[in-house]
Design a protein around this motif. Structure first.
Motif, PDB file in Angstrom:
ATOM      1  N   GLN A   1      12.996  -1.754   9.029  1.00 39.42           N
ATOM      2  CA  GLN A   1      14.094  -1.308   8.181  1.00 39.42           C
ATOM      3  C   GLN A   1      13.720  -1.308   6.702  1.00 39.42           C
ATOM      4  N   LYS A   2      12.995  -2.317   6.240  1.00 39.87           N
ATOM      5  CA  LYS A   2      12.597  -2.369   4.826  1.00 39.87           C
ATOM      6  C   LYS A   2      11.681  -1.194   4.483  1.00 39.87           C
ATOM      7  N   ASP A   3      10.754  -0.875   5.395  1.00 39.13           N
ATOM      8  CA  ASP A   3       9.869   0.276   5.172  1.00 39.13           C
ATOM      9  C   ASP A   3      10.683   1.575   5.107  1.00 39.13           C
ATOM     10  N   PHE A   4      11.673   1.669   5.999  1.00 33.88           N
ATOM     11  CA  PHE A   4      12.513   2.868   6.018  1.00 33.88           C
ATOM     12  C   PHE A   4      13.267   3.023   4.698  1.00 33.88           C
ATOM     13  N   ILE A   5      13.877   1.942   4.224  1.00 35.36           N
ATOM     14  CA  ILE A   5      14.640   1.995   2.975  1.00 35.36           C
ATOM     15  C   ILE A   5      13.743   2.471   1.829  1.00 35.36           C
ATOM     16  N   ARG A   6      12.498   1.971   1.816  1.00 36.76           N
ATOM     17  CA  ARG A   6      11.545   2.336   0.775  1.00 36.76           C
ATOM     18  C   ARG A   6      11.147   3.814   0.847  1.00 36.76           C
ATOM     19  N   ASN A   7      11.226   4.395   2.048  1.00 33.34           N
ATOM     20  CA  ASN A   7      10.723   5.757   2.252  1.00 33.34           C
ATOM     21  C   ASN A   7      11.787   6.794   2.598  1.00 33.34           C
ATOM     22  N   LYS A   8      13.045   6.382   2.672  1.00 32.68           N
ATOM     23  CA  LYS A   8      14.111   7.326   3.010  1.00 32.68           C
ATOM     24  C   LYS A   8      14.134   8.457   1.976  1.00 32.68           C
ATOM     25  N   GLY A   9      14.217   9.692   2.475  1.00 36.64           N
ATOM     26  CA  GLY A   9      14.256  10.852   1.602  1.00 36.64           C
ATOM     27  C   GLY A   9      12.887  11.358   1.179  1.00 36.64           C
ATOM     28  N   LYS A  10      11.847  10.646   1.586  1.00 32.75           N
ATOM     29  CA  LYS A  10      10.486  11.058   1.226  1.00 32.75           C
ATOM     30  C   LYS A  10       9.840  11.793   2.405  1.00 32.75           C
ATOM     31  N   SER A  11       8.785  12.495   2.100  1.00 30.11           N
ATOM     32  CA  SER A  11       8.040  13.226   3.113  1.00 30.11           C
ATOM     33  C   SER A  11       7.173  12.268   3.922  1.00 30.11           C
ATOM     34  N   VAL A  12       7.256  12.386   5.259  1.00 30.99           N
ATOM     35  CA  VAL A  12       6.476  11.535   6.147  1.00 30.99           C
ATOM     36  C   VAL A  12       5.748  12.390   7.180  1.00 30.99           C
ATOM     37  N   GLU A  13       4.712  11.785   7.729  1.00 31.00           N
ATOM     38  CA  GLU A  13       3.965  12.416   8.813  1.00 31.00           C
ATOM     39  C   GLU A  13       4.150  11.547  10.049  1.00 31.00           C
ATOM     40  N   ILE A  14       4.527  12.179  11.145  1.00 31.16           N
ATOM     41  CA  ILE A  14       4.692  11.477  12.419  1.00 31.16           C
ATOM     42  C   ILE A  14       3.639  11.992  13.383  1.00 31.16           C
ATOM     43  N   LYS A  15       2.868  11.037  13.918  1.00 37.17           N
ATOM     44  CA  LYS A  15       1.856  11.367  14.918  1.00 37.17           C
ATOM     45  C   LYS A  15       2.296  10.782  16.253  1.00 37.17           C
ATOM     46  N   LEU A  16       2.277  11.626  17.278  1.00 34.09           N
ATOM     47  CA  LEU A  16       2.734  11.217  18.609  1.00 34.09           C
ATOM     48  C   LEU A  16       1.568  10.903  19.531  1.00 34.09           C
ATOM     49  N   PHE A  17       1.827  10.038  20.513  1.00 29.49           N
ATOM     50  CA  PHE A  17       0.821   9.750  21.537  1.00 29.49           C
ATOM     51  C   PHE A  17       0.620  10.966  22.435  1.00 29.49           C
ATOM     52  N   VAL A  18       1.723  11.651  22.764  1.00 26.03           N
ATOM     53  CA  VAL A  18       1.705  12.792  23.680  1.00 26.03           C
ATOM     54  C   VAL A  18       2.388  13.962  22.983  1.00 26.03           C
ATOM     55  N   PRO A  19       1.859  15.170  23.128  1.00 23.95           N
ATOM     56  CA  PRO A  19       2.458  16.329  22.448  1.00 23.95           C
ATOM     57  C   PRO A  19       3.927  16.543  22.817  1.00 23.95           C
ATOM     58  N   GLN A  20       4.680  16.992  21.842  1.00 19.10           N
ATOM     59  CA  GLN A  20       6.070  17.400  22.032  1.00 19.10           C
ATOM     60  C   GLN A  20       6.127  18.839  21.563  1.00 19.10           C
TER      61      GLN A  20
ATOM     62  N   GLY B   1       0.834  -1.203   0.000  1.00 18.46           N
ATOM     63  CA  GLY B   1       0.000   0.000   0.000  1.00 18.46           C
ATOM     64  C   GLY B   1       0.866   1.249   0.000  1.00 18.46           C
ATOM     65  N   LEU B   2       0.388   2.264  -0.666  1.00 19.70           N
ATOM     66  CA  LEU B   2       1.140   3.521  -0.757  1.00 19.70           C
ATOM     67  C   LEU B   2       1.328   4.181   0.598  1.00 19.70           C
ATOM     68  N   ASP B   3       0.345   4.038   1.462  1.00 19.74           N
ATOM     69  CA  ASP B   3       0.384   4.734   2.746  1.00 19.74           C
ATOM     70  C   ASP B   3       0.736   3.816   3.913  1.00 19.74           C
ATOM     71  N   ARG B   4       1.381   2.708   3.625  1.00 17.00           N
ATOM     72  CA  ARG B   4       1.762   1.756   4.656  1.00 17.00           C
ATOM     73  C   ARG B   4       2.623   2.436   5.716  1.00 17.00           C
ATOM     74  N   PRO B   5       2.280   2.275   6.986  1.00 17.13           N
ATOM     75  CA  PRO B   5       3.101   2.856   8.053  1.00 17.13           C
ATOM     76  C   PRO B   5       4.535   2.335   7.999  1.00 17.13           C
ATOM     77  N   ILE B   6       5.464   3.155   8.410  1.00 18.14           N
ATOM     78  CA  ILE B   6       6.875   2.790   8.428  1.00 18.14           C
ATOM     79  C   ILE B   6       7.165   2.133   9.769  1.00 18.14           C
ATOM     80  N   LYS B   7       7.372   0.815   9.731  1.00 11.67           N
ATOM     81  CA  LYS B   7       7.532   0.034  10.957  1.00 11.67           C
ATOM     82  C   LYS B   7       8.900  -0.601  11.100  1.00 11.67           C
TER      83      LYS B   7
ATOM     84  N   LEU C   1       2.191   6.770  15.000  1.00 13.05           N
ATOM     85  CA  LEU C   1       2.171   6.405  13.588  1.00 13.05           C
ATOM     86  C   LEU C   1       3.197   7.227  12.827  1.00 13.05           C
ATOM     87  N   CYS C   2       3.922   6.556  11.951  1.00 10.96           N
ATOM     88  CA  CYS C   2       4.820   7.230  11.010  1.00 10.96           C
ATOM     89  C   CYS C   2       4.431   6.698   9.645  1.00 10.96           C
ATOM     90  N   SER C   3       3.954   7.586   8.775  1.00 12.41           N
ATOM     91  CA  SER C   3       3.490   7.127   7.463  1.00 12.41           C
ATOM     92  C   SER C   3       3.879   8.136   6.376  1.00 12.41           C
TER      93      SER C   3
END
Length: 154
Positions: free
Chosen positions: A91-110, A83-89, A147-149
């Protein structure tokens, strides 16, 4: 039981799929509405088509029956695109998405913020590092990330 099935699949089935030229991003054995489902999430450089899923399904069905991965428990076999929007979980997901724009959602605000967007520049067992549009590098601990997607632009 689930980890036993996944371990058997990683040992016996994943190499078959990889020999066909596909990456196996994840093997999932989980209860769904229709019962137990064994799902292989696959990918390749040019993306996955329905024909690819059929090819993999046909290549592994008899082997799955032969090695009896579920010890005769019924399950539904699925072969799916990552899937195009598969969460990055992993090393393989990271390699596929390195250098691309991602959205990170946190459990608690930072810094009073729970959602961050930036270029994925690093991934480890500890967490994710992104570079924001202002050039700032931010690190997020994996345990704090809900979530990191990938960000999909159409």
């Amino acid at each position: 039981m689930a980890s036993k099935v996944i371990d058997k699949c990683n040992e016996k089935i994943v190499p078959i799929i990889e020999n066909l030229g596909y990456d196996v991003l994840e093997v999932e054995y989980a209860k769904k509405v229709d019962g137990m489902n064994l799902t292989f999430f696959i990918d390749k450089k040019d993306g996955i088509t329905i024909d690819d899923c059929e090819k993999v399904n046909n290549a592994i069905t008899d082997v799955l029956d032969e090695i009896n991965v579920s010890d005769d428990a019924p399950y539904i076999l699925n072969v799916s695109s990552a899937g195009l929007d598969r969460p990055i979980k992993n090393q393989k997901d990271f390699i596929r998405n390195k250098g691309k724009s991602v959205e990170i959602k946190l459990f608690v605000p930072q810094n009073k913020q729970k959602v961050f967007v930036g270029e994925l520049i690093d991934f480890s067992e500890q967490g994710y590092t992104i570079k924001t549009t202002s050039g700032e590098e931010l690190f997020f601990e994996k345990s704090k990330v809900a979530l990191c997607s990938p960000v999909l632009d159409f």
